[in-house]
Scaffold this motif. Structure first.
Motif: not given
Length: 114
Positions: A45-47, A52-59
């Protein structure tokens, strides 16, 4: 009595595209977005990546970057190329019939039986 004429649109054979991609290509981008969403949930969650947060980048960013890649990849290729490419990867392989069989050690017919 005169005949009434109705205009007929003659563009039934035109390609339907959105952003230069076919319907099958956009389905691929949506599937990529779903896979990146699943992968983002397994990440920390802290990546962060590029601030930008990794989950936003990947999604969001990865599927958006996939659209120009697909446009460049399909440039000059015929309609339905990506579908045919995936089918060729999933199809059974046809090997040369003249190649010797690795499992068959003895011939089917011998000189004695003929």
């Amino acid at each position: 009595m005169s005949l009434d004429f109705t205009p007929v649109h003659r563009n039934l054979h035109t390609k339907v595209t959105f952003l230069g991609l076919e319907f099958e290509d956009l389905i691929l981008v949506l599937a990529l977005a779903a896979l990146m969403n699943l992968a983002a949930h397994f990440a920390n969650d802290n990546a962060h990546l590029f601030g930008m947060p990794l989950n936003v980048f990947m999604e969001f960013v990865v599927p958006v970057l996939a659209v120009p890649f697909l446009i460049l990849f399909k440039y000059g290729r015929p309609r339905g190329y990506l579908t045919d490419l995936f089918r060729s990867f999933l199809a059974a392989r046809a090997w040369c019939a003249a190649e010797s069989d690795s499992e068959l050690r003895e011939p089917y017919l011998t000189e004695d039986e003929v």
